[in-house]
Design a protein around this motif. Sequence first.
Motif, mmCIF file in Angstrom:
data_model
loop_
_atom_site.group_PDB
_atom_site.id
_atom_site.type_symbol
_atom_site.label_atom_id
_atom_site.label_comp_id
_atom_site.label_asym_id
_atom_site.label_seq_id
_atom_site.Cartn_x
_atom_site.Cartn_y
_atom_site.Cartn_z
ATOM 1 N N GLY A 21 0.825 -1.204 0.000
ATOM 2 C CA GLY A 21 0.000 0.000 0.000
ATOM 3 C C GLY A 21 0.853 1.245 0.000
ATOM 4 N N ARG A 22 0.187 2.385 -0.118
ATOM 5 C CA ARG A 22 0.867 3.676 -0.106
ATOM 6 C C ARG A 22 0.565 4.371 1.215
ATOM 7 N N ARG A 23 1.594 4.899 1.852
ATOM 8 C CA ARG A 23 1.462 5.527 3.166
ATOM 9 C C ARG A 23 1.093 6.990 3.039
ATOM 10 N N ALA A 24 0.640 7.557 4.152
ATOM 11 C CA ALA A 24 0.266 8.973 4.173
ATOM 12 C C ALA A 24 1.463 9.875 3.898
ATOM 13 N N ASP A 25 2.685 9.399 4.220
ATOM 14 C CA ASP A 25 3.883 10.221 3.998
ATOM 15 C C ASP A 25 4.415 10.105 2.574
ATOM 16 N N GLY A 26 3.685 9.371 1.718
ATOM 17 C CA GLY A 26 4.090 9.256 0.317
ATOM 18 C C GLY A 26 4.922 8.027 0.010
ATOM 19 N N TYR A 27 5.469 7.393 1.034
ATOM 20 C CA TYR A 27 6.242 6.177 0.820
ATOM 21 C C TYR A 27 5.302 4.982 0.646
ATOM 22 N N HIS A 28 5.853 3.891 0.119
ATOM 23 C CA HIS A 28 5.077 2.677 -0.075
ATOM 24 C C HIS A 28 5.471 1.630 0.972
ATOM 25 N N ASP A 29 4.480 0.893 1.457
ATOM 26 C CA ASP A 29 4.747 -0.288 2.266
ATOM 27 C C ASP A 29 4.957 -1.474 1.333
ATOM 28 N N LEU A 30 5.928 -2.288 1.654
ATOM 29 C CA LEU A 30 6.229 -3.449 0.806
ATOM 30 C C LEU A 30 6.459 -4.676 1.659
ATOM 31 N N GLU A 151 9.531 -5.682 5.794
ATOM 32 C CA GLU A 151 8.193 -5.119 5.658
ATOM 33 C C GLU A 151 8.207 -3.626 5.963
ATOM 34 N N GLY A 152 7.070 -2.967 5.652
ATOM 35 C CA GLY A 152 6.984 -1.528 5.829
ATOM 36 C C GLY A 152 7.832 -0.833 4.785
ATOM 37 N N ARG A 153 8.530 0.201 5.187
ATOM 38 C CA ARG A 153 9.493 0.858 4.287
ATOM 39 C C ARG A 153 10.807 0.098 4.219
ATOM 40 N N GLY A 154 10.935 -0.908 5.072
ATOM 41 C CA GLY A 154 12.181 -1.660 5.205
ATOM 42 C C GLY A 154 12.635 -1.724 6.642
ATOM 43 N N GLU A 155 11.882 -1.054 7.529
ATOM 44 C CA GLU A 155 12.293 -0.954 8.925
ATOM 45 C C GLU A 155 11.903 -2.167 9.753
ATOM 46 N N ARG A 156 10.946 -2.978 9.274
ATOM 47 C CA ARG A 156 10.512 -4.159 10.028
ATOM 48 C C ARG A 156 11.213 -5.388 9.453
ATOM 49 N N LEU A 157 12.093 -5.966 10.250
ATOM 50 C CA LEU A 157 12.936 -7.071 9.801
ATOM 51 C C LEU A 157 12.653 -8.324 10.613
ATOM 52 N N THR A 158 12.517 -9.442 9.926
ATOM 53 C CA THR A 158 12.384 -10.741 10.575
ATOM 54 C C THR A 158 13.422 -11.674 9.961
ATOM 55 N N PRO A 159 14.489 -12.000 10.696
ATOM 56 C CA PRO A 159 15.500 -12.916 10.137
ATOM 57 C C PRO A 159 14.877 -14.252 9.755
ATOM 58 N N LEU A 160 15.307 -14.801 8.637
ATOM 59 C CA LEU A 160 14.807 -16.088 8.165
ATOM 60 C C LEU A 160 15.910 -17.132 8.277
ATOM 61 N N PRO A 161 15.593 -18.314 8.811
ATOM 62 C CA PRO A 161 16.609 -19.348 9.051
ATOM 63 C C PRO A 161 16.952 -20.105 7.770
ATOM 64 N N VAL A 162 17.761 -19.477 6.934
ATOM 65 C CA VAL A 162 18.106 -20.062 5.632
ATOM 66 C C VAL A 162 19.592 -20.423 5.632
ATOM 67 N N ASP A 163 19.884 -21.716 5.551
ATOM 68 C CA ASP A 163 21.266 -22.187 5.472
ATOM 69 C C ASP A 163 21.623 -22.672 4.069
ATOM 70 N N GLU A 164 20.625 -22.869 3.254
ATOM 71 C CA GLU A 164 20.827 -23.402 1.906
ATOM 72 C C GLU A 164 21.633 -22.432 1.051
ATOM 73 N N LYS A 165 22.599 -22.959 0.313
ATOM 74 C CA LYS A 165 23.450 -22.132 -0.537
ATOM 75 C C LYS A 165 23.049 -22.292 -2.002
ATOM 76 N N LEU A 166 22.567 -21.225 -2.570
ATOM 77 C CA LEU A 166 22.247 -21.199 -3.990
ATOM 78 C C LEU A 166 23.211 -20.279 -4.715
ATOM 79 N N TRP A 167 23.279 -20.441 -6.021
ATOM 80 C CA TRP A 167 24.094 -19.565 -6.866
ATOM 81 C C TRP A 167 23.174 -18.640 -7.662
#
Length: 293
Positions: A21-30, A151-167
């Motif tokens: 969505g689009r925020r009141a401050d003009g930025y987008h939530d993603l 999430e949000g503008r980028g300020e909400r972070l949730t680490p993901l438990p990813v050990d798999e190595k891709l190229w």
Amino acid sequence: MVSSIVVRAPAKLNLGLSIVGRRADGYHDLISVFHAVDWQDTLEIAEIPSGIEFTCSLCDGVPRGPQNLVFRAIELAFQKFHITRGVAARLQKEIPAGAGLGGGSSDAAAALRALRRLFNLQGDDDSWLLLCQQLGSDVPFFWRGGTALVEGRGERLTPLPVDEKLWFVVVVPPIHVSTAWAYGQLPRPSGGNQDYRNRIQRLRAGELSLADFCREIPNDFERVVEAVFPRIGEIRCALEASGAISARMSGSGSSVFGVYSEQQEAQRAAALLPADCLVRCVQGMPSSSDRKL
């Protein structure tokens, strides 16, 4: 006493990106999954008697003075921690600017990490993340690195438990896509891609491998950007034809990446791409707590 610090600043790929969505401050939530990769800038910071000296090599398209995010990060830290000494910062760029790879934001986070160690600065992780937020939406991710739900503008972070190595084969064509322009071309947000949310939850719960997750990842910018810059779509199709698990733009472009299980597959695909593009084979990186500066 440590008098200088050398740190690495990795690039990131967006393993999917959906506009909520689009925020009141003009930025987008993603909503997006950020994945750090081993394409890195190098930053050296040394203590000097006073002031801030900043030099940059291979810095085409990158601000060289007080507008550079490294310079701004140093100023911000000096103000917060009342640092009275000075620093000389030397940045060597490898990550191209304006390609959706987050190089400038990563450089800013690297500067804060270096200053924390150089001057033995205190503060818990949350206080440093707040400082990162003042520098830009993507900077908090690079403070931790690894793989994270953003999430949000980028300020909400949730680490993901990813050990798999891709190229990944990352392709940067000689095209500049303005992020502000790309956001302006988006249709009215519809609340985000629910299937993408569900797949993220399955990845987070360990029910989906990273390779399987990458098979179906959206990027809401692709349709509007490729309509104006069709060559980006052509490169993406070429990566898919080479056998990539999937191929997507990173951020708002112009970089495109293909996902591969094996290094040899990635290298073969990279050799077939146009000579006027910058092409790199890269691999995912762990979080900053699991790696050296």
